[in-house]
Design an enzyme around this catalytic site. Structure first.
Site, short mmCIF file in Angstrom:
data_model
loop_
_atom_site.label_atom_id
_atom_site.label_comp_id
_atom_site.label_asym_id
_atom_site.label_seq_id
_atom_site.Cartn_x
_atom_site.Cartn_y
_atom_site.Cartn_z
CD GLU A 115 46.46 -24.91 9.75
OE1 GLU A 115 46.95 -25.85 10.39
OE2 GLU A 115 45.19 -25.00 9.31
CG HIS A 139 48.03 -23.33 4.55
ND1 HIS A 139 47.44 -24.52 3.72
CD2 HIS A 139 47.07 -23.23 5.19
CE1 HIS A 139 46.20 -24.76 4.02
NE2 HIS A 139 45.96 -23.69 4.86
CG HIS A 141 42.55 -22.12 1.69
ND1 HIS A 141 41.83 -21.52 2.44
CD2 HIS A 141 43.52 -22.94 2.41
CE1 HIS A 141 42.21 -21.74 3.79
NE2 HIS A 141 42.97 -22.61 3.60
CG HIS A 211 42.43 -26.92 4.81
ND1 HIS A 211 42.56 -27.19 5.91
CD2 HIS A 211 42.65 -25.79 4.37
CE1 HIS A 211 42.99 -26.02 6.24
NE2 HIS A 211 43.06 -25.26 5.47
P1 13P Z 1 45.10 -18.54 9.93
O1 13P Z 1 44.31 -17.34 9.68
O2 13P Z 1 45.22 -18.88 11.71
O3 13P Z 1 46.50 -18.51 9.35
O4 13P Z 1 44.43 -19.74 9.52
C1 13P Z 1 44.16 -19.82 8.20
C2 13P Z 1 44.13 -21.22 7.59
O5 13P Z 1 44.10 -21.27 6.10
C3 13P Z 1 43.88 -22.22 8.35
O6 13P Z 1 44.15 -23.39 7.66
ZN ZN Z 2 44.03 -23.15 5.41
#
Ligand code: 13P
Ligand code: ZN
Length: 265
Positions: A115, A139, A141, A211
């Site tokens: 990302e 970022h 989840h 996501h």
């Molecule tokens: P990466 O392992 O490439 O950081 O991806 C994790 C992720 O949350 C993708 O949205």
């Molecule tokens: Zn992600």
């Protein structure tokens, strides 16, 4: 500034990575972090030769963050491993003069998160808009926010913001511009990055439908605080639903003036 400042920043990243894992928001390699460290490293560190130079898949070059340095978590790395060994699971990169590539300069060739384009576009956007104090992007989840994004009603403009603000007064204060929504896009794409920037223009946090979410902040702890507060509101809403009733919520007029009252922003 001495390199001890870099050590401080990297420790904060490790601390937040641990929080993300403990919250259950970072399954396997879920989530990624970037923090601008330009002001934290010495000139000899900055002059390091690239270990590797990598092209960025951009439609237009980055403009404002050329020559800036970032700590970024590595792709496919576990947040719980970042928590105990941030430099072994991330890299320091420098944005090249062309605005279309970056150098990995330390400590070893660990490829940044998939990302990265979203992260760098977000840093570039904030700097271009005079928000020089913004240094971090996170970022992750968060289960409860992703759960809400499975309800089409919640994806309508401002619906989720108004709902989450109304659960506890802190959310109105700590996330004063609310949460922007990006319709589902393939992870790691420039389309996702472009849609994120559109939403970042008017919001503190951006939710990627089904996501996860991204927050910007002055430091990595601030990004965590924003997401954590939104998640708390989402928990309260979902707990009420589980208990069999729709929460009444705080009336909008009762939330007016809170931001000014608490002077947090
Ligand atoms: P990466 O392992 O490439 O950081 O991806 C994790 C992720 O949350 C993708 O949205
Ligand atoms: Zn992600």
């Amino acid at each position: 500034m001495p390199c001890s400042e870099l050590y401080y920043q990297v420790c904060a990243i490790a601390e937040v990575a641990g929080f993300l894992w403990q919250r259950g928001w970072a399954e396997r390699n879920g989530g990624n972090i970037s923090v601008c460290v330009t002001d934290c490293i010495s000139s000899s560190y900055k002059d390091r030769n690239p270990l590797k130079t990598v092209a960025l898949p951009l439609t237009h070059p980055l403009t404002t963050i050329i020559g800036e340095y970032y700590y970024v978590t590595g792709t496919n790395r576990r947040m719980r491993d970042v928590a105990v060994n941030p430099m072994g699971n991330g890299a320091i990169i420098r944005v090249c003069k062309d605005g279309k590539s970056y150098d990995i300069i330390a400590d070893e060739v660990i490829m940044p998160t998939s990302e990265l384009v979203s992260h760098l576009e977000m840093h570039d956007f904030e700097q271009s808009n005079g928000r020089k104090q913004i240094k971090a992007v996170c970022h992750t989840h968060p289960t409860q926010l992703v759960a809400l994004s499975h309800n089409p009603e919640m994806l309508k403009p401002d619906v989720m913001t108004r709902l989450l603000w109304s659960m506890i007064p802190e959310t109105r204060v700590i996330v004063p511009h609310g949460i922007g929504i990006v319709p589902y896009r393939q992870p790691g794409t420039i389309e996702l990055a472009a849609a994120t920037i559109e939403q970042l223009a008017g919001h503190d946090v951006v939710l990627w439908e089904k996501h996860g979410c991204l927050a910007v902040g002055e430091d990595i702890l601030e990004t965590f605080d924003a997401i954590d507060t939104l998640a708390k509101s989402a928990d309260i809403y979902l707990d009420c639903c589980t208990a069999g009733f729709k929460p009444q919520g705080i009336a909008p007029d009762m939330l007016e003036g809170l931001v000014e009252l608490f002077h947090l922003n």
